[in-house]
Design a protein around this motif. Structure first.
Motif, mmCIF file in Angstrom:
data_model
loop_
_atom_site.group_PDB
_atom_site.id
_atom_site.type_symbol
_atom_site.label_atom_id
_atom_site.label_comp_id
_atom_site.label_asym_id
_atom_site.label_seq_id
_atom_site.Cartn_x
_atom_site.Cartn_y
_atom_site.Cartn_z
ATOM 1 N N ALA A 476 -2.390 1.687 -9.592
ATOM 2 C CA ALA A 476 -1.422 0.718 -9.057
ATOM 3 C C ALA A 476 -1.129 -0.377 -10.087
ATOM 4 O O ALA A 476 0.025 -0.789 -10.284
ATOM 5 N N GLN A 477 -2.192 -0.852 -10.752
ATOM 6 C CA GLN A 477 -1.992 -1.855 -11.811
ATOM 7 C C GLN A 477 -1.120 -1.284 -12.942
ATOM 8 O O GLN A 477 -0.248 -1.977 -13.477
ATOM 9 N N ASP A 491 0.197 3.123 -3.814
ATOM 10 C CA ASP A 491 -1.237 3.176 -4.108
ATOM 11 C C ASP A 491 -1.992 2.068 -3.384
ATOM 12 O O ASP A 491 -3.097 2.283 -2.859
ATOM 13 N N CYS A 492 -1.418 0.858 -3.357
ATOM 14 C CA CYS A 492 -2.072 -0.254 -2.648
ATOM 15 C C CYS A 492 -2.206 0.051 -1.153
ATOM 16 O O CYS A 492 -3.257 -0.196 -0.542
ATOM 17 N N LYS A 493 -1.148 0.589 -0.567
ATOM 18 C CA LYS A 493 -1.177 0.903 0.870
ATOM 19 C C LYS A 493 -2.190 2.005 1.181
ATOM 20 O O LYS A 493 -2.848 1.981 2.218
ATOM 21 N N PRO A 500 -9.515 -0.738 5.018
ATOM 22 C CA PRO A 500 -8.661 -1.806 5.577
ATOM 23 C C PRO A 500 -9.069 -3.210 5.144
ATOM 24 O O PRO A 500 -8.230 -4.120 5.097
ATOM 25 N N GLU A 501 -10.326 -3.404 4.794
ATOM 26 C CA GLU A 501 -10.796 -4.738 4.433
ATOM 27 C C GLU A 501 -10.740 -5.004 2.928
ATOM 28 O O GLU A 501 -11.257 -6.026 2.464
ATOM 29 N N ASN A 502 -10.108 -4.129 2.183
ATOM 30 C CA ASN A 502 -10.078 -4.272 0.725
ATOM 31 C C ASN A 502 -9.119 -5.411 0.339
ATOM 32 O O ASN A 502 -7.892 -5.262 0.340
ATOM 33 N N LYS A 503 -9.688 -6.555 -0.014
ATOM 34 C CA LYS A 503 -8.890 -7.747 -0.326
ATOM 35 C C LYS A 503 -8.151 -7.603 -1.660
ATOM 36 O O LYS A 503 -7.043 -8.124 -1.818
ATOM 37 N N ASP A 504 -8.786 -6.921 -2.612
ATOM 38 C CA ASP A 504 -8.147 -6.768 -3.925
ATOM 39 C C ASP A 504 -6.831 -5.997 -3.814
ATOM 40 O O ASP A 504 -5.829 -6.360 -4.440
ATOM 41 N N LEU A 508 -3.156 -7.381 -4.604
ATOM 42 C CA LEU A 508 -2.330 -6.694 -5.604
ATOM 43 C C LEU A 508 -0.978 -6.305 -5.026
ATOM 44 O O LEU A 508 0.051 -6.406 -5.702
ATOM 45 N N LEU A 509 -0.950 -5.912 -3.739
ATOM 46 C CA LEU A 509 0.315 -5.562 -3.101
ATOM 47 C C LEU A 509 1.257 -6.759 -3.057
ATOM 48 O O LEU A 509 2.474 -6.633 -3.276
ATOM 49 N N VAL A 510 0.709 -7.936 -2.783
ATOM 50 C CA VAL A 510 1.522 -9.164 -2.793
ATOM 51 C C VAL A 510 2.107 -9.390 -4.195
ATOM 52 O O VAL A 510 3.286 -9.713 -4.354
#
Length: 536
Positions: A476-477, A491-493, A500-504, A508-510
């Motif tokens: 994704a990066q 990839d982020c989704k 579901p709790e993956n903050k990174d 990154l999606l934002v």
């Protein structure tokens, strides 16, 4: 001309008196040859050329008796051989070579020395440029190829009078068809030089219409409709090598030009070979940056700067090279630690490889267990480089792990590929090392701004493990860095679906959505400005 038995009839017998290296080529039809001979019958000497100059003729053109054309075609320069020749082959050519021979059907024995061979070639097949090779040069060695840079002697003269018009000793000459190299008939010279070896010398006889035509060339002193001769000697072949690419880096970062090449395959490599290298100098334009110094180091450990690590890894013992470095970040950290401004031009080092130890074989240890342990150490060294910010050296080490651990390999003596690791534990260990090294390669690529490459490394991991979170995140990066925003968002989704709790991934999606908006805004502004310019 082919094998002796294909050229010589069965009733002409050959006995070599003085053998020469088989590498020397046999003369072909049309070549100019010089021979000495004596001929005898029943042990009685009938005739000899040793009292005068060698006999010169063009092979296979009927200038001499049939026997000479046939037997000389089987010889090499410097060879002396005896030939038993029946009467039927002693016809043709000047009478002076036939007058003393018996005419009663008796066989004669010729002892012939091939003194000289001048290869003659119609370069373009139309008679415009005739090449005459006077000396084949080194028997063992390489010939120039397209793109090589050479050191040659060059002399231009008028064919009719021999008057020298231009002479250059030790001239640089580049084998590129679009370059004229500042000399007459550069295209013909390049076509001729591809068959030269070191110390080969020859002459090109160039017809007027190919040289300068009806007008001549007043600047060079060539009269109208004048044929010219160009003498050439190949003194050196400079070898070019992309040392950075050999380290699995991007092309053209570290270019090595061997000005004193060594004919040897063995190089130190990056696997920890001790070496002793002399830095003869370093230049930025005309500015000298370094004084001569000798350094002992272990290649691949990071003691040298990245540029010199790559250069030394690819050098042969005794080689002297000019190393052109295009990226200023490759000069530090590491010796000699040059502080080169980011906007500076290319730095050129002059290096001599004085000595080095025994490098690891390219394929690594032969036993699987030793190979896996060696690959683990290589990966650990890559991680050490990464922690120290030496991302290019880390990239090389991780790439080396992939090279060391192929899934299939062709064993010596086999005609088909076979699995390298067949034991379950060995296979799983190799798979894990390849996977983690590809993920680490992606991390290196992201640090180096090689976003597309980072995504491709992750692709390889995801083929085997579609749910690998680390691979999805780094891909994704990579997609975001190469402006593939939709793929980055996918990839982020997918990560958030799996965790579901993956903050990174959420963060990154934002960033991906924000980067997409900014890119779209820039496109609109650029398109609008372009449209206004067209309307103005």
């Amino acid at each position: 001309m082919g094998k002796d038995e294909e050229v010589l009839p069965a009733d002409i017998k050959k006995e070599e008196v003085k053998k020469v290296n088989f590498i020397r080529r046999q003369p072909k039809k049309g070549d100019e040859v010089e021979i000495h001979y004596h001929v005898s019958a029943s042990g009685v000497l009938l005739d000899t050329s040793l009292n005068g100059d060698p006999i010169r003729f063009n092979l296979g053109t009927g200038m001499v008796m049939e026997a000479w054309d046939r037997v000389v075609a089987t010889m090499r320069k410097g060879e002396i051989s005896k030939f038993t020749v029946p009467e039927m082959y002693r016809t043709g050519g000047p009478q002076q070579f036939l007058a003393k021979l018996p005419d009663d059907g008796e066989e004669v024995v010729y002892e012939i020395e091939l003194v000289q061979v001048v290869g003659i070639v119609d370069l373009f097949g139309d008679g415009s440029v005739i090449e005459r090779i006077h000396d084949d040069g080194e028997e063992y060695g390489f010939s120039p190829k397209d793109g090589d840079e050479l050191l040659i002697d060059y002399e231009l003269s008028l064919k009719s009078s021999g008057q020298v018009l231009d002479k250059r000793e030790g001239m640089d000459f580049r084998m590129l068809k679009h370059l004229d190299n500042g000399v007459l008939c550069s295209k013909a010279i390049q076509k001729s030089l591809v068959n030269y070896k070191l110390n080969s010398c020859g002459t090109l006889v160039v017809r007027a219409d190919y040289a300068c035509g009806d007008a001549g060339d007043e600047k060079l002193g060539i009269p109208p409709k004048a044929d010219v001769a160009i003498k050439l000697k190949l003194l050196q072949i400079y070898e070019f090598e992309d040392a950075g690419k050999k380290a699995f880096w991007e092309p053209d970062l570290v270019q090595k030009k061997a000005i004193k090449p060594e004919r040897c395959r063995l190089c130190p490599g990056f696997d920890g070979t001790w070496c002793k290298v002399k830095i003869l100098g370093a230049k930025l334009g005309e500015e000298e940056l370094l004084e001569e110094q000798i350094m002992e180091t272990t290649v691949g450990q990071g003691e040298l700067c990245d540029a010199l690590e790559a250069a030394c890894a690819a050098m042969r013992k005794g080689e002297i090279s000019l190393v052109t470095v295009k990226d200023p970040t490759l000069h530090a950290p590491g010796k000699p630690n040059l502080q080169v401004p980011p906007d500076a031009g290319h730095v050129v080092y002059k290096l001599e490889m004085l000595d080095f130890g025994s490098p690891q074989p390219e394929e690594g240890p032969s036993e699987n267990l030793l190979l896996l342990n060696f690959a683990k150490k290589v990966k650990e060294k890559g991680s050490e480089h990464f922690k120290n910010g030496r991302y290019r050296l880390a990239h090389e080490r991780y790439s080396r792990v992939i090279q060391l651990l192929p899934v299939y390999r062709k064993p010596p003596g086999s005609t088909s590929n076979q699995e390298v690791f067949t034991e379950w534990v060995e296979k799983k260990t190799a798979e894990e090392l390849r996977r983690s090294s590809r993920l680490n390669l992606a991390a290196c690529a992201l640090k180096l701004g090689l976003h597309y490459a980072a995504a491709r490394y992750c692709d390889e991991v995801l083929k085997e493990e579609p749910k690998n979170i680390k691979a999805l995140y780094r891909r994704a990066q990579g997609h975001m860095g190469s402006y593939d925003f939709q793929d980055a968002a996918k990839d982020c989704k997918k990560i958030m679906e799996l965790e579901p709790e993956n903050k990174d991934a959420r963060l990154l999606l934002v960033k991906v959505k924000q980067a997409e908006k900014e890119a779209a805004k820039m496109q609109r502004e650029e398109f609008g400005a372009s449209l206004l310019r067209k309307l103005a």
